[in-house]
Design a protein around this motif. Structure first.
Motif, PDB file in Angstrom:
ATOM      1  N   THR A  82      -5.868  16.252   1.701  1.00 38.66           N
ATOM      2  CA  THR A  82      -6.294  15.248   0.734  1.00 38.66           C
ATOM      3  C   THR A  82      -5.494  13.977   0.992  1.00 38.66           C
ATOM      4  O   THR A  82      -4.333  14.035   1.403  1.00 38.66           O
ATOM      5  CB  THR A  82      -6.066  15.691  -0.721  1.00 38.66           C
ATOM      6  N   LEU A  83      -6.122  12.845   0.758  1.00 37.38           N
ATOM      7  CA  LEU A  83      -5.471  11.569   1.011  1.00 37.38           C
ATOM      8  C   LEU A  83      -5.998  10.544   0.010  1.00 37.38           C
ATOM      9  O   LEU A  83      -7.193  10.538  -0.290  1.00 37.38           O
ATOM     10  CB  LEU A  83      -5.807  11.133   2.434  1.00 37.38           C
ATOM     11  N   SER A  84      -5.104   9.734  -0.516  1.00 36.33           N
ATOM     12  CA  SER A  84      -5.538   8.627  -1.365  1.00 36.33           C
ATOM     13  C   SER A  84      -4.726   7.387  -1.012  1.00 36.33           C
ATOM     14  O   SER A  84      -3.566   7.475  -0.611  1.00 36.33           O
ATOM     15  CB  SER A  84      -5.376   8.959  -2.853  1.00 36.33           C
ATOM     16  N   LEU A  85      -5.363   6.239  -1.145  1.00 34.92           N
ATOM     17  CA  LEU A  85      -4.736   4.944  -0.882  1.00 34.92           C
ATOM     18  C   LEU A  85      -4.617   4.213  -2.209  1.00 34.92           C
ATOM     19  O   LEU A  85      -5.575   4.160  -2.981  1.00 34.92           O
ATOM     20  CB  LEU A  85      -5.594   4.137   0.095  1.00 34.92           C
ATOM     21  N   ARG A  86      -3.434   3.651  -2.457  1.00 32.24           N
ATOM     22  CA  ARG A  86      -3.204   2.920  -3.699  1.00 32.24           C
ATOM     23  C   ARG A  86      -2.542   1.579  -3.387  1.00 32.24           C
ATOM     24  O   ARG A  86      -1.736   1.466  -2.475  1.00 32.24           O
ATOM     25  CB  ARG A  86      -2.325   3.733  -4.636  1.00 32.24           C
ATOM     26  N   LYS A  87      -2.935   0.574  -4.183  1.00 33.46           N
ATOM     27  CA  LYS A  87      -2.322  -0.745  -4.103  1.00 33.46           C
ATOM     28  C   LYS A  87      -2.079  -1.182  -5.540  1.00 33.46           C
ATOM     29  O   LYS A  87      -3.006  -1.175  -6.348  1.00 33.46           O
ATOM     30  CB  LYS A  87      -3.245  -1.734  -3.386  1.00 33.46           C
ATOM     31  N   ALA A  88      -0.840  -1.538  -5.849  1.00 34.39           N
ATOM     32  CA  ALA A  88      -0.454  -1.922  -7.212  1.00 34.39           C
ATOM     33  C   ALA A  88      -0.839  -0.828  -8.204  1.00 34.39           C
ATOM     34  O   ALA A  88      -1.278  -1.104  -9.315  1.00 34.39           O
ATOM     35  CB  ALA A  88      -1.075  -3.259  -7.596  1.00 34.39           C
ATOM     36  N   GLY A  89      -0.707   0.436  -7.771  1.00 32.50           N
ATOM     37  CA  GLY A  89      -0.985   1.559  -8.649  1.00 32.50           C
ATOM     38  C   GLY A  89      -2.451   1.897  -8.828  1.00 32.50           C
ATOM     39  O   GLY A  89      -2.789   2.837  -9.538  1.00 32.50           O
TER      40      GLY A  89
ATOM     41  N   TYR B  86      -9.906  11.132  -0.443  1.00 29.69           N
ATOM     42  CA  TYR B  86     -10.603  11.569   0.757  1.00 29.69           C
ATOM     43  C   TYR B  86     -10.192  12.998   1.081  1.00 29.69           C
ATOM     44  O   TYR B  86      -9.024  13.361   0.933  1.00 29.69           O
ATOM     45  CB  TYR B  86     -10.257  10.644   1.930  1.00 29.69           C
ATOM     46  N   LEU B  87     -11.162  13.797   1.527  1.00 27.27           N
ATOM     47  CA  LEU B  87     -10.925  15.197   1.867  1.00 27.27           C
ATOM     48  C   LEU B  87     -11.391  15.484   3.285  1.00 27.27           C
ATOM     49  O   LEU B  87     -12.405  14.940   3.729  1.00 27.27           O
ATOM     50  CB  LEU B  87     -11.703  16.119   0.928  1.00 27.27           C
ATOM     51  N   SER B  88     -10.681  16.374   3.939  1.00 24.26           N
ATOM     52  CA  SER B  88     -11.103  16.887   5.235  1.00 24.26           C
ATOM     53  C   SER B  88     -10.644  18.338   5.334  1.00 24.26           C
ATOM     54  O   SER B  88      -9.631  18.712   4.739  1.00 24.26           O
ATOM     55  CB  SER B  88     -10.488  16.080   6.375  1.00 24.26           C
ATOM     56  N   GLN B  89     -11.409  19.142   6.063  1.00 28.30           N
ATOM     57  CA  GLN B  89     -11.003  20.528   6.303  1.00 28.30           C
ATOM     58  C   GLN B  89     -10.637  20.714   7.758  1.00 28.30           C
ATOM     59  O   GLN B  89     -11.102  19.967   8.629  1.00 28.30           O
ATOM     60  CB  GLN B  89     -12.124  21.489   5.923  1.00 28.30           C
ATOM     61  N   PHE B  90      -9.812  21.728   8.005  1.00 33.61           N
ATOM     62  CA  PHE B  90      -9.397  22.035   9.364  1.00 33.61           C
ATOM     63  C   PHE B  90      -9.190  23.539   9.487  1.00 33.61           C
ATOM     64  O   PHE B  90      -8.888  24.213   8.497  1.00 33.61           O
ATOM     65  CB  PHE B  90      -8.117  21.264   9.738  1.00 33.61           C
ATOM     66  N   PRO B  91      -9.358  24.088  10.697  1.00 32.79           N
ATOM     67  CA  PRO B  91      -9.193  25.530  10.888  1.00 32.79           C
ATOM     68  C   PRO B  91      -7.721  25.929  10.946  1.00 32.79           C
ATOM     69  O   PRO B  91      -6.875  25.175  11.440  1.00 32.79           O
ATOM     70  CB  PRO B  91      -9.877  25.791  12.225  1.00 32.79           C
ATOM     71  N   ILE B  92      -7.442  27.120  10.431  1.00 32.79           N
ATOM     72  CA  ILE B  92      -6.117  27.738  10.564  1.00 32.79           C
ATOM     73  C   ILE B  92      -6.374  29.116  11.172  1.00 32.79           C
ATOM     74  O   ILE B  92      -6.750  30.046  10.480  1.00 32.79           O
ATOM     75  CB  ILE B  92      -5.402  27.887   9.205  1.00 32.79           C
ATOM     76  N   THR B  93      -6.211  29.233  12.475  1.00 37.24           N
ATOM     77  CA  THR B  93      -6.540  30.487  13.160  1.00 37.24           C
ATOM     78  C   THR B  93      -5.331  31.397  13.354  1.00 37.24           C
ATOM     79  O   THR B  93      -5.486  32.602  13.550  1.00 37.24           O
ATOM     80  CB  THR B  93      -7.169  30.200  14.529  1.00 37.24           C
TER      81      THR B  93
ATOM     82  N   TYR C 236       0.808  -1.210   0.000  1.00 39.08           N
ATOM     83  CA  TYR C 236       0.000   0.000   0.000  1.00 39.08           C
ATOM     84  C   TYR C 236       0.847   1.269   0.000  1.00 39.08           C
ATOM     85  O   TYR C 236       1.886   1.329   0.642  1.00 39.08           O
ATOM     86  CB  TYR C 236      -0.924   0.032   1.215  1.00 39.08           C
ATOM     87  N   GLU C 237       0.344   2.265  -0.711  1.00 37.39           N
ATOM     88  CA  GLU C 237       0.903   3.611  -0.677  1.00 37.39           C
ATOM     89  C   GLU C 237      -0.211   4.567  -0.286  1.00 37.39           C
ATOM     90  O   GLU C 237      -1.309   4.505  -0.835  1.00 37.39           O
ATOM     91  CB  GLU C 237       1.414   4.042  -2.055  1.00 37.39           C
ATOM     92  N   VAL C 238       0.083   5.435   0.675  1.00 33.50           N
ATOM     93  CA  VAL C 238      -0.849   6.482   1.059  1.00 33.50           C
ATOM     94  C   VAL C 238      -0.216   7.799   0.630  1.00 33.50           C
ATOM     95  O   VAL C 238       0.893   8.123   1.037  1.00 33.50           O
ATOM     96  CB  VAL C 238      -1.106   6.486   2.582  1.00 33.50           C
ATOM     97  N   HIS C 239      -0.912   8.527  -0.230  1.00 28.15           N
ATOM     98  CA  HIS C 239      -0.471   9.844  -0.682  1.00 28.15           C
ATOM     99  C   HIS C 239      -1.318  10.881   0.043  1.00 28.15           C
ATOM    100  O   HIS C 239      -2.550  10.752   0.071  1.00 28.15           O
ATOM    101  CB  HIS C 239      -0.656   9.986  -2.194  1.00 28.15           C
ATOM    102  N   TYR C 240      -0.682  11.897   0.615  1.00 25.17           N
ATOM    103  CA  TYR C 240      -1.434  12.895   1.355  1.00 25.17           C
ATOM    104  C   TYR C 240      -0.793  14.265   1.201  1.00 25.17           C
ATOM    105  O   TYR C 240       0.403  14.383   0.903  1.00 25.17           O
ATOM    106  CB  TYR C 240      -1.558  12.509   2.832  1.00 25.17           C
ATOM    107  N   SER C 241      -1.604  15.281   1.381  1.00 29.80           N
ATOM    108  CA  SER C 241      -1.153  16.650   1.241  1.00 29.80           C
ATOM    109  C   SER C 241      -2.079  17.564   2.024  1.00 29.80           C
ATOM    110  O   SER C 241      -3.288  17.320   2.084  1.00 29.80           O
ATOM    111  CB  SER C 241      -1.169  17.037  -0.245  1.00 29.80           C
ATOM    112  N   ALA C 242      -1.535  18.605   2.628  1.00 27.64           N
ATOM    113  CA  ALA C 242      -2.342  19.607   3.335  1.00 27.64           C
ATOM    114  C   ALA C 242      -1.967  20.983   2.796  1.00 27.64           C
ATOM    115  O   ALA C 242      -0.788  21.264   2.543  1.00 27.64           O
ATOM    116  CB  ALA C 242      -2.078  19.527   4.840  1.00 27.64           C
TER     117      ALA C 242
END
Length: 139
Positions: free
Chosen positions: A60-67, A101-108, A28-34
């Motif tokens: 943002t996050l995505s899970l990949r297996k064998a591409g 997958y997406l999620s939001q978070f506060p930046i105060t 598995y590969e998990v790709h993520y970015s904020a």
């Protein structure tokens, strides 16, 4: 067309601070970015029901297996330097053959956030991912 990923890719290529990250466990590969939500095009934010704001971030996050994209159960928490914790609620987005997958978070305020994520592939054990990122609300 995978417009959100095109926008995110454009941001990643133009801003090394927001570089995509990758975690690998077995097959598995998990790709993520904020990044700051104000960088989203208005159409993108509306299409994905995201708040486009200078005081909001997006992960943002995505899970990949064998591409190939794979479904997963995603949960998470972020903690700021003061120790305040904020739960992250992820939503599945399907666009063509893509799953992410997406999620939001506060930046105060300017802060260093620690993200703790659990990624559970539907056919495997959960993976724990932790990373820190400095964030800045835009003026």
């Amino acid at each position: 067309m995978n417009y959100l990923w095109i926008a995110v890719l454009g941001l990643l290529l133009s801003q090394p601070v927001w570089a995509e990250r990758k975690y690998t466990q077995g097959e598995y590969e998990v790709h993520y970015s904020a990044f700051n939500a104000s960088f989203l095009a208005p159409e993108m934010a509306q299409a994905h029901e995201l708040i486009r704001s200078k005081q909001q971030g997006v992960i943002t996050l995505s899970l990949r297996k064998a591409g190939l994209p794979r479904p997963a159960l995603i949960s998470g928490m972020l903690k700021n330097l003061s120790g305040q914790e904020t739960p992250l609620s992820f939503r599945l987005i399907k666009e063509g053959n893509s799953l992410y997958y997406l999620s939001q978070f506060p930046i105060t305020q300017q802060d260093v956030l620690t993200f703790s994520l659990s990624v559970q592939p539907l056919d495997s054990d959960p993976m724990s991912i932790q990373f820190t990122q400095e964030v800045f609300p835009e003026p």
